[in-house]
Design a protein around this motif. Structure first.
Motif, PDB file in Angstrom:
ATOM      1  N   VAL A 509       0.853  -1.195   0.000  1.00  0.00           N
ATOM      2  CA  VAL A 509       0.000   0.000   0.000  1.00  0.00           C
ATOM      3  C   VAL A 509       0.886   1.240   0.000  1.00  0.00           C
ATOM      4  O   VAL A 509       2.043   1.199   0.436  1.00  0.00           O
ATOM      5  CB  VAL A 509      -0.954   0.067   1.220  1.00  0.00           C
ATOM      6  N   ALA A 510       0.337   2.332  -0.516  1.00  0.00           N
ATOM      7  CA  ALA A 510       0.998   3.634  -0.460  1.00  0.00           C
ATOM      8  C   ALA A 510      -0.077   4.695  -0.258  1.00  0.00           C
ATOM      9  O   ALA A 510      -1.184   4.586  -0.813  1.00  0.00           O
ATOM     10  CB  ALA A 510       1.796   3.904  -1.735  1.00  0.00           C
ATOM     11  N   LEU A 511       0.233   5.697   0.531  1.00  0.00           N
ATOM     12  CA  LEU A 511      -0.703   6.778   0.843  1.00  0.00           C
ATOM     13  C   LEU A 511      -0.043   8.110   0.544  1.00  0.00           C
ATOM     14  O   LEU A 511       1.097   8.347   0.952  1.00  0.00           O
ATOM     15  CB  LEU A 511      -1.100   6.706   2.325  1.00  0.00           C
ATOM     16  N   HIS A 512      -0.754   8.970  -0.185  1.00  0.00           N
ATOM     17  CA  HIS A 512      -0.307  10.348  -0.371  1.00  0.00           C
ATOM     18  C   HIS A 512      -1.477  11.244   0.019  1.00  0.00           C
ATOM     19  O   HIS A 512      -2.359  11.552  -0.790  1.00  0.00           O
ATOM     20  CB  HIS A 512       0.114  10.611  -1.816  1.00  0.00           C
ATOM     21  N   ALA A 513      -1.488  11.646   1.303  1.00  0.00           N
ATOM     22  CA  ALA A 513      -2.625  12.386   1.835  1.00  0.00           C
ATOM     23  C   ALA A 513      -2.749  13.770   1.221  1.00  0.00           C
ATOM     24  O   ALA A 513      -3.851  14.332   1.166  1.00  0.00           O
ATOM     25  CB  ALA A 513      -2.491  12.498   3.354  1.00  0.00           C
ATOM     26  N   GLU A 514      -1.661  14.342   0.720  1.00  0.00           N
ATOM     27  CA  GLU A 514      -1.722  15.667   0.120  1.00  0.00           C
ATOM     28  C   GLU A 514      -2.456  15.632  -1.213  1.00  0.00           C
ATOM     29  O   GLU A 514      -3.067  16.617  -1.619  1.00  0.00           O
ATOM     30  CB  GLU A 514      -0.305  16.207  -0.074  1.00  0.00           C
ATOM     31  N   TRP A 515      -2.392  14.493  -1.880  1.00  0.00           N
ATOM     32  CA  TRP A 515      -3.111  14.313  -3.148  1.00  0.00           C
ATOM     33  C   TRP A 515      -4.413  13.536  -2.967  1.00  0.00           C
ATOM     34  O   TRP A 515      -5.116  13.280  -3.939  1.00  0.00           O
ATOM     35  CB  TRP A 515      -2.230  13.577  -4.163  1.00  0.00           C
ATOM     36  N   ASN A 516      -4.722  13.104  -1.737  1.00  0.00           N
ATOM     37  CA  ASN A 516      -5.924  12.316  -1.436  1.00  0.00           C
ATOM     38  C   ASN A 516      -5.954  11.010  -2.229  1.00  0.00           C
ATOM     39  O   ASN A 516      -7.007  10.568  -2.693  1.00  0.00           O
ATOM     40  CB  ASN A 516      -7.197  13.116  -1.731  1.00  0.00           C
ATOM     41  N   LEU A 517      -4.796  10.371  -2.355  1.00  0.00           N
ATOM     42  CA  LEU A 517      -4.691   9.153  -3.157  1.00  0.00           C
ATOM     43  C   LEU A 517      -4.126   8.002  -2.320  1.00  0.00           C
ATOM     44  O   LEU A 517      -3.270   8.208  -1.459  1.00  0.00           O
ATOM     45  CB  LEU A 517      -3.777   9.374  -4.364  1.00  0.00           C
ATOM     46  N   ILE A 518      -4.610   6.811  -2.618  1.00  0.00           N
ATOM     47  CA  ILE A 518      -4.009   5.590  -2.086  1.00  0.00           C
ATOM     48  C   ILE A 518      -3.777   4.640  -3.251  1.00  0.00           C
ATOM     49  O   ILE A 518      -4.502   4.661  -4.255  1.00  0.00           O
ATOM     50  CB  ILE A 518      -4.897   4.894  -1.028  1.00  0.00           C
ATOM     51  N   SER A 519      -2.744   3.827  -3.120  1.00  0.00           N
ATOM     52  CA  SER A 519      -2.487   2.777  -4.086  1.00  0.00           C
ATOM     53  C   SER A 519      -2.332   1.471  -3.328  1.00  0.00           C
ATOM     54  O   SER A 519      -1.852   1.460  -2.189  1.00  0.00           O
ATOM     55  CB  SER A 519      -1.228   3.084  -4.901  1.00  0.00           C
ATOM     56  N   PHE A 520      -2.712   0.380  -3.936  1.00  0.00           N
ATOM     57  CA  PHE A 520      -2.702  -0.921  -3.269  1.00  0.00           C
ATOM     58  C   PHE A 520      -2.398  -1.991  -4.295  1.00  0.00           C
ATOM     59  O   PHE A 520      -2.702  -1.852  -5.487  1.00  0.00           O
ATOM     60  CB  PHE A 520      -4.053  -1.195  -2.596  1.00  0.00           C
ATOM     61  N   GLY A 521      -1.760  -3.054  -3.854  1.00  0.00           N
ATOM     62  CA  GLY A 521      -1.399  -4.141  -4.748  1.00  0.00           C
ATOM     63  C   GLY A 521      -1.655  -5.491  -4.114  1.00  0.00           C
ATOM     64  O   GLY A 521      -1.617  -5.643  -2.888  1.00  0.00           O
ATOM     65  N   THR A 522      -1.918  -6.490  -4.964  1.00  0.00           N
ATOM     66  CA  THR A 522      -2.116  -7.869  -4.518  1.00  0.00           C
ATOM     67  C   THR A 522      -1.289  -8.776  -5.433  1.00  0.00           C
ATOM     68  O   THR A 522      -0.419  -8.319  -6.167  1.00  0.00           O
ATOM     69  CB  THR A 522      -3.595  -8.268  -4.585  1.00  0.00           C
ATOM     70  N   SER A 523      -1.581 -10.059  -5.395  1.00  0.00           N
ATOM     71  CA  SER A 523      -0.901 -10.997  -6.286  1.00  0.00           C
ATOM     72  C   SER A 523      -1.449 -10.935  -7.704  1.00  0.00           C
ATOM     73  O   SER A 523      -0.937 -11.620  -8.592  1.00  0.00           O
ATOM     74  CB  SER A 523      -1.037 -12.429  -5.744  1.00  0.00           C
ATOM     75  N   HIS A 524      -2.477 -10.093  -7.933  1.00  0.00           N
ATOM     76  CA  HIS A 524      -3.091 -10.011  -9.256  1.00  0.00           C
ATOM     77  C   HIS A 524      -2.843  -8.686  -9.964  1.00  0.00           C
ATOM     78  O   HIS A 524      -2.997  -8.602 -11.181  1.00  0.00           O
ATOM     79  CB  HIS A 524      -4.608 -10.232  -9.143  1.00  0.00           C
ATOM     80  N   GLY A 525      -2.476  -7.653  -9.222  1.00  0.00           N
ATOM     81  CA  GLY A 525      -2.270  -6.360  -9.850  1.00  0.00           C
ATOM     82  C   GLY A 525      -2.288  -5.257  -8.813  1.00  0.00           C
ATOM     83  O   GLY A 525      -2.200  -5.514  -7.608  1.00  0.00           O
ATOM     84  N   PHE A 526      -2.427  -4.027  -9.295  1.00  0.00           N
ATOM     85  CA  PHE A 526      -2.460  -2.894  -8.384  1.00  0.00           C
ATOM     86  C   PHE A 526      -3.509  -1.890  -8.844  1.00  0.00           C
ATOM     87  O   PHE A 526      -3.918  -1.868 -10.015  1.00  0.00           O
ATOM     88  CB  PHE A 526      -1.079  -2.224  -8.264  1.00  0.00           C
ATOM     89  N   GLY A 527      -3.950  -1.071  -7.917  1.00  0.00           N
ATOM     90  CA  GLY A 527      -4.975  -0.084  -8.203  1.00  0.00           C
ATOM     91  C   GLY A 527      -4.641   1.260  -7.586  1.00  0.00           C
ATOM     92  O   GLY A 527      -3.815   1.364  -6.674  1.00  0.00           O
ATOM     93  N   LEU A 528      -5.286   2.295  -8.097  1.00  0.00           N
ATOM     94  CA  LEU A 528      -5.138   3.668  -7.600  1.00  0.00           C
ATOM     95  C   LEU A 528      -6.526   4.199  -7.311  1.00  0.00           C
ATOM     96  O   LEU A 528      -7.437   4.079  -8.146  1.00  0.00           O
ATOM     97  CB  LEU A 528      -4.426   4.529  -8.645  1.00  0.00           C
ATOM     98  N   PHE A 529      -6.698   4.795  -6.109  1.00  0.00           N
ATOM     99  CA  PHE A 529      -8.025   5.222  -5.674  1.00  0.00           C
ATOM    100  C   PHE A 529      -7.956   6.639  -5.109  1.00  0.00           C
ATOM    101  O   PHE A 529      -7.063   6.962  -4.318  1.00  0.00           O
ATOM    102  CB  PHE A 529      -8.572   4.260  -4.622  1.00  0.00           C
TER     103      PHE A 529
END
Length: 869
Positions: A509-529
């Protein structure tokens, strides 16, 4: 001195013995590994100050801080008298005790509370002898018939109590003139009449109310409750059976030891269990348990991940303390340790879906606040079914049955649902935003609130397979989110739940609170929210077509053993073939080896470079996302910088996306509800895709500014909390794989320098961190250093961006796989790793930042000087 272990945090692993000195107020816990840990015991504050361990050769090593001798204290003068007792006691025995059967071992030795020259000796068969040390004479024989377990004196010395193997106890009178006592004053089997287990230990404490307090462990009805770990307290009509989740090792009471006082007046009961320490308040009606500020069991639920925060802002610290008072009230007492230079937090994720916040500022790891994520979902044990919160208080869980059981303690070896397990944590200490991700693909964004709230959590679903055909998820189902408002106590409260599909364990996981974004990854891929607009920005599948193992899930019992063996033999075969074709030499010959040798030119011997074996593209779990990184850098061209997202996978692939974040290009991050921005969405465009040559898993990705320094954390530069990054010169990206460290220039992504890790065959990079080391000689000087932990348990330090080797330390045993996997670094050169399920070892790589067990104990009586020898 650097590269050393400094202190251990947590509950001692496999405790085996307990001792307490009421005059010095010291408590000692011994373990099966041979360690003895000594704790000042002041009210309810337990602070570790000393440790005695046995080294590998079995020699006891004790580091002496100071030496002194105590004034003469009453006690047993010498163990040689025991032999006299064993010989002389048989002369006084009746004939029925001389039937040829052995009296058995000595089970208990108890000193007379008023006359130090007299002791009770209890034999296993049941005989108890009152022996006078001064006259070497047997004063009285107590002819017990039941197998003896323990003895305890009544304060006046006129009575003593014996506990037995049949689950009963007896009260005996000590009289003058009669050498034989055939019968006790009274005998009781509290949980009879059916067969009961032994009462292992018993205590008898007197009070001013007239009724003594009786405390004993065991004694449960063998057929019904023989597997329970219990300790009973009785006083007059008051009767409580404390039901623990782990075995009772030993216990003692804190009571008056003043010889001038007539009664014991016990104030607290301290119980050492196999997995925790429990303290019972004996002065408050109902005998409630007391929260222990130290020695709290880190593993009350199994630890699954950890995260460290340094230099915590005072306001955040205060709010966490207030939120945690419901579980851990502030305890009184003296603070023996010096005040910390800064406030530090250690966050631990657990199997039961909780995140626990610990004060890691000093020697004692103190619990502050506990967050539970279970009430976001429907589970078998639903906290919302208990609106009064009674189930959260173990002292209120008293069943209407006999024995009167009461659940006590916080160690819980069972999880209601293993899918709740926390796998990744990220916290922004400036915006008070928290991200926790779990075993079933759940990613929860939380915000800090000082008030209780009842609200519905927004739910978004992100499909990482992107409708790819041919894949069927065979693992566990997702957790069912709650569809109605749920109560959330003060503290971190969930704002939005992002559910990954398939519901595989979150690996990054990664969090950038200044941009209001999180990223997350699993064994299948990654997403941006975008959690500001509740909008999924990106979903990228990284799954290889041949990767069937990734579709089974971590909790699946079905494992592709045949495929795993086939891949292992394939690698062995490749290694043998390549070994025949070329000879391994310690002299660098290739350009790559020459480059690495040049970087290590200050060393006496050039490093031996390890051969890197290319990995197959169809290896199992090749699509696992290992790391994610947000950075404001140059990706499209060398003149325009902006937000980017970087992702690294198990197959050596690195994806770099350029992000369009509304408001960021204007030099500020947009606030929620800003005019004209509610309809504007964050966009992501693939900018670069890098494939490492040998397909080694990518462990870490970090972007360096024009000075070669790591970029500051979100909000640090915009709020003048850190030096602004250098944006005029070219940036670079540091990619650490399991095989090597490599620096690429940006935006062209051309290789600048690299280092193949120097180690024995089979070395793999496991953890990487960028750390700031401060000078001990020059107050305002510091350096950024790359710290690398390998699967051999050693630490390698490199300067950046040149990747010049600086120093190496042996830190963790290479056999300690769980310790290496659990290691987490701090930003100032320290680190934590689990040395057991319940203990963290703290170490320091910095000469300046050390956490040492330094404290003082004030003694009320003067000490006599040590005589010269």
């Amino acid at each position: 001195q650097t590269g050393i272990s400094t202190v251990e945090h947590g509950f001692p692993h496999q405790p085996s013995a307990l001792a307490f000195d009421p005059k010095l107020e010291l408590m000692a816990i011994g373990t099966k590994s041979g360690a003895i840990k000594v704790y000042p015991f002041i009210i309810t504050e337990l602070i570790a100050v000393a440790k005695v361990t046995c080294d590998r050769e079995g020699v006891v090593c004790l580091q002496e801080v100071d030496s002194y001798s105590l004034p003469g204290r009453p006690g047993i003068e010498s163990c040689r008298y025991i032999n006299v007792i064993l010989d002389c006691s048989f002369f006084f025995l009746p004939d029925d005790y001389r039937c040829g059967k052995s009296l058995g071992p000595v089970e208990s030795l108890q000193e007379h509370p008023q006359q130090s020259g007299k002791i009770l000796i209890g034999y296993s068969r049941g005989l108890v002898v009152l022996w006078d040390l001064s006259t070497r004479h047997t004063e009285q024989l107590f002819l017990g018939k039941q197998q003896l377990e323990s003895l305890v004196w009544e304060r006046s010395g006129n009575l003593f109590v014996s506990s037995h193997n049949d689950g009963g106890y007896s009260v005996w009178a000590v009289t003058n003139g009669n050498i034989y006592s055939h019968q006790p004053v009274s005998s009781t089997i509290p949980y009879g009449p059916f067969p009961c287990k032994a009462i292992n230990k018993i205590l008898w404490r007197t009070t001013q109310t007239g009724s003594p307090v009786l405390l004993y462990s065991g004694g449960m009805p063998r057929a019904s409750y023989g597997d329970r770990h219990c300790l009973t307290i009785q006083q007059d009509k008051h009767h409580v059976t404390f039901d623990f989740t782990s075995r009772v090792i030993d216990f003692f009471t804190v009571h008056s030891i003043d010889q001038e006082k007539e009664f014991d007046e016990p104030s607290a009961l301290v119980v050492l269990l196999e997995e925790e320490l429990v303290v019972i308040d004996l002065q408050t009606p109902g005998w409630p348990s007391m929260p222990t500020p130290y020695l709290a069991p880190l593993h009350s639920s199994a630890i699954t991940c950890s995260f460290h925060i340094s230099s915590v802002p005072p306001k955040l610290w205060e709010r966490l303390v207030n939120a945690g008072k419901a579980h851990w009230p502030i305890c009184g007492g003296k603070n023996l340790a010096p005040p910390p230079k800064q406030q530090e937090l250690l966050l631990t994720g657990h199997e039961d879906g909780t995140v626990r916040f610990w004060d890691a500022s000093g020697v004692a790891l103190t619990p502050m606040y506990k967050l539970s994520t279970a009430n976001v979902f429907h589970t078998d044990c639903d906290p919302c079914d208990d609106p009064q919160g009674a189930s959260d208080d173990p002292d209120m869980q008293q069943e209407e049955e006999w024995p009167p059981f009461r659940k006590v303690g916080c160690f819980d070896p069972y999880s209601d649902d293993p899918r709740l397990g926390i796998q990744k944590i990220s916290l922004c200490k400036y915006s008070n935003k928290l991200v926790v991700a779990g075993t079933a693909g759940q990613v929860i964004v939380l915000g800090l609130s000082d008030e209780r709230s009842d609200h519905l959590v927004d739910v978004s679903v992100v499909d990482l397979l992107q409708d790819r055909e041919g894949f069927t998820w065979k693992g566990h189902d997702r957790l069912e989110p709650r569809l109605k408002p749920a109560p959330f106590p003060p503290g971190f409260q969930p704002l939005v739940l992002v559910q990954c599909l398939p519901p595989a364990s979150v690996t990054a996981v990664a969090l950038h609170a200044e941009w209001n974004l999180i990223s997350f990854g699993t064994s299948h891929g990654f997403g941006l929210f975008d959690y500001h607009r509740r909008n999924a920005v990106l979903a990228r599948c990284t799954l290889h077509p041949n990767d069937s193992l990734a579709m089974e899930g971590p909790l699946s019992r079905v494992k592709s053993l045949k495929k795993s063996l086939r891949q292992s033999f394939r690698r062995i075969r490749k290694s043998r073939v390549s070994g025949k074709k070329r000879t391994i030499t310690t002299t660098p010959t290739s350009k790559v080896q020459e480059a690495n040798a040049a970087l290590a030119e200050q060393e006496d011997v050039a490093p031996i470079q390890r051969r890197i074996e290319p990995r197959s593209a169809d290896d199992s779990l090749s699509g696992v996302v290992r790391c994610l990184c947000f950075a404001d850098t140059f990706l499209r061209d060398g003149t325009h910088h902006g937000p980017t997202l970087w992702a690294g996978t198990n197959s050596g692939s690195v994806y770099a996306y350029a992000l369009e974040v509304p408001g960021v290009g204007l030099g500020r991050a947009c606030e929620r509800g800003g005019a004209g921005e509610s309809s504007v969405c964050v966009e992501a465009l693939l900018g670069k895709e890098i494939q490492l040559m040998h397909r080694a898993p990518v462990v870490s990705i970090s972007v360096l500014d024009g000075r070669g320094k790591p970029l500051p954390d979100p909000y640090e530069a915009s709020q003048d909390l850190a030096i602004a990054p250098e944006m005029t010169n070219a940036h670079s990206v540091l990619i650490a794989s399991e095989e090597q460290l490599k620096v690429f220039s940006l935006p062209k992504v051309s290789a600048k320098t690299k280092f193949k890790l120097t180690a024995h065959e089979g070395c793999r990079v496991r953890k990487v961190a960028l750390v700031v080391f401060s000078s001990t000689a020059q107050e305002d000087y510091s350096e950024h250093t790359l710290v690398c932990l390998t699967n051999l348990g050693d630490m390698h330090l490199f300067n950046i961006p040149g990747l010049r080797p600086q120093v190496r330390y042996d830190c963790i045993r290479k056999e300690d796989i769980s310790g290496i996997a659990s290691c987490v670094f701090t930003k100032n050169g320290q680190g934590f790793y689990l040395i057991s399920p319940s203990e963290y070892e703290r170490f320091s790589l910095s000469a300046k930042v050390l956490t040492e067990p330094l404290c003082s104990v004030q003694l009320e009586r003067p000490l006599e000087p040590t005589p010269a020898r």
